[in-house]
Design an enzyme around this catalytic site. Structure first.
Site, PDB file in Angstrom:
ATOM      1  N   HIS A   1       0.835  -1.200   0.000  1.00  0.00           N
ATOM      2  CA  HIS A   1       0.000   0.000   0.000  1.00  0.00           C
ATOM      3  C   HIS A   1       0.870   1.250   0.000  1.00  0.00           C
ATOM      4  CE1 HIS A   1      -2.461   3.034   2.373  1.00  0.00           C
ATOM      5  NE2 HIS A   1      -3.162   2.862   1.266  1.00  0.00           N
TER       6      HIS A   1
ATOM      7  N   GLU B   1       0.724  -0.513  -4.908  1.00  0.00           N
ATOM      8  CA  GLU B   1      -0.363   0.444  -5.102  1.00  0.00           C
ATOM      9  C   GLU B   1       0.173   1.851  -4.946  1.00  0.00           C
ATOM     10  OE1 GLU B   1      -3.476   3.231  -3.534  1.00  0.00           O
ATOM     11  OE2 GLU B   1      -1.740   2.431  -2.473  1.00  0.00           O
TER      12      GLU B   1
ATOM     13  N   ASP C   1      -1.035   6.276  -5.803  1.00  0.00           N
ATOM     14  CA  ASP C   1      -2.116   7.203  -6.111  1.00  0.00           C
ATOM     15  C   ASP C   1      -1.622   8.273  -7.071  1.00  0.00           C
ATOM     16  OD1 ASP C   1      -3.978   6.249  -3.852  1.00  0.00           O
ATOM     17  OD2 ASP C   1      -2.156   6.783  -2.763  1.00  0.00           O
TER      18      ASP C   1
ATOM     19  N   HIS D   1      -1.257  10.986  -2.605  1.00  0.00           N
ATOM     20  CA  HIS D   1      -2.597  10.572  -2.190  1.00  0.00           C
ATOM     21  C   HIS D   1      -3.563  11.743  -2.076  1.00  0.00           C
ATOM     22  CE1 HIS D   1      -5.755   9.604   0.770  1.00  0.00           C
ATOM     23  NE2 HIS D   1      -5.699   8.384   0.277  1.00  0.00           N
TER      24      HIS D   1
ATOM     25  N   GLU E   1      -4.128   4.018  -8.584  1.00  0.00           N
ATOM     26  CA  GLU E   1      -5.432   4.504  -8.150  1.00  0.00           C
ATOM     27  C   GLU E   1      -5.633   5.929  -8.646  1.00  0.00           C
ATOM     28  OE1 GLU E   1      -8.060   5.579  -4.187  1.00  0.00           O
ATOM     29  OE2 GLU E   1      -6.433   4.122  -3.985  1.00  0.00           O
TER      30      GLU E   1
END
Length: 238
Positions: free
Chosen positions: A6, A33, A35, A48, A103
């Site tokens: 993450h 992952e 962002d 993020h 993401e």
């Protein structure tokens, strides 16, 4: 089952930094992952939040700053790390045999990411293939925009409440559903599988909980500590 780092190995390094991504590879993650937010000059910054305030020593909304302006700031609690561009991440992880989960966080990022990946294809760069990428978001609008341009790349939807029926998601091109650990149980995992979806759970850091979700048969676990997930997978198999 996928071991998903993450924001990289964000339990050890500040999240969404090159240091966190590099360490995640070293710790045995299958997928990383990250962002992405759109900058004022149309670049994809790996961050993020919609602003740089919380994670850096700068101030301002990502959408109102150029990438160059954002990269003048330093990430909090890091050793000189900056907000990386997606290009930098793709470059540093090229050849690492890692899968990337991008993401989409802000408006327009779906189309921007599709264009970026198509540019890589056009320049004959073989470092990143369609099967190396998973694109997810809480916004189906952004997912759909991406999917229209790159139907060859898998997409997933992040859900914050369980729908009355998973059939509502069928026919949308989704391969994955992603949910918070607080809303996941065995029945939901079985239902997702029965409807043809792979099911990922986020974010799980305690080893007892990691073991519980492995035993539920989820298809992947997001964790700030990917090495813990890898260890629990080894112990369960043993």
């Amino acid at each position: 089952m996928l071991v998903i780092a993450h924001q990289g190995a964000s339990g050890y390094r500040p999240g969404n930094t090159l240091a966190a991504f590099t360490l995640a590879v070293q710790l045995g993650a299958d997928m990383i992952e990250l962002d992405v937010q759109a900058t004022a000059d149309g670049k994809l910054a790996v961050i993020h939040d919609a602003s740089v305030d919380r994670t850096s020593n700068g101030l301002g909304d990502v959408s109102s700053l150029t990438l160059a302006q954002i990269q003048q700031f330093k990430i909090q609690d890091s050793q000189g790390e900056w907000v990386p561009a997606l290009d930098e991440v793709l470059e540093i992880l090229a050849g690492s045999c890692i899968t990337l989960n991008v993401e989409l966080k802000s408006r327009g990022t779906g189309a921007m990411l599709a264009e970026k990946l198509s540019q890589l294809d056009a320049t004959m760069r073989a470092d990143w293939k369609a099967e190396d990428i998973l694109v997810t978001s809480t916004s189906f609008q952004e997912i759909a925009a991406f999917h229209r341009l790159r139907p060859d790349i898998q997409i997933g939807l992040i859900i914050y409440q369980w729908p009355l029926s998973l059939k509502a998601y069928q026919g949308l091109g989704l391969s994955y559903l992603i949910a918070s650990k607080k809303m996941v149980n065995q029945q939901q995992v079985l239902l997702a599988h029965a409807q043809g979806f792979k099911f990922l759970v986020s974010v799980v850091n305690e080893q007892a909980e990691i073991r519980e979700f492995i035993n539920m048969g989820v298809d992947g676990i997001f964790s700030d500590f990917p090495d813990r997930v890898r260890l629990e997978m080894t112990l369960v198999k043993a």
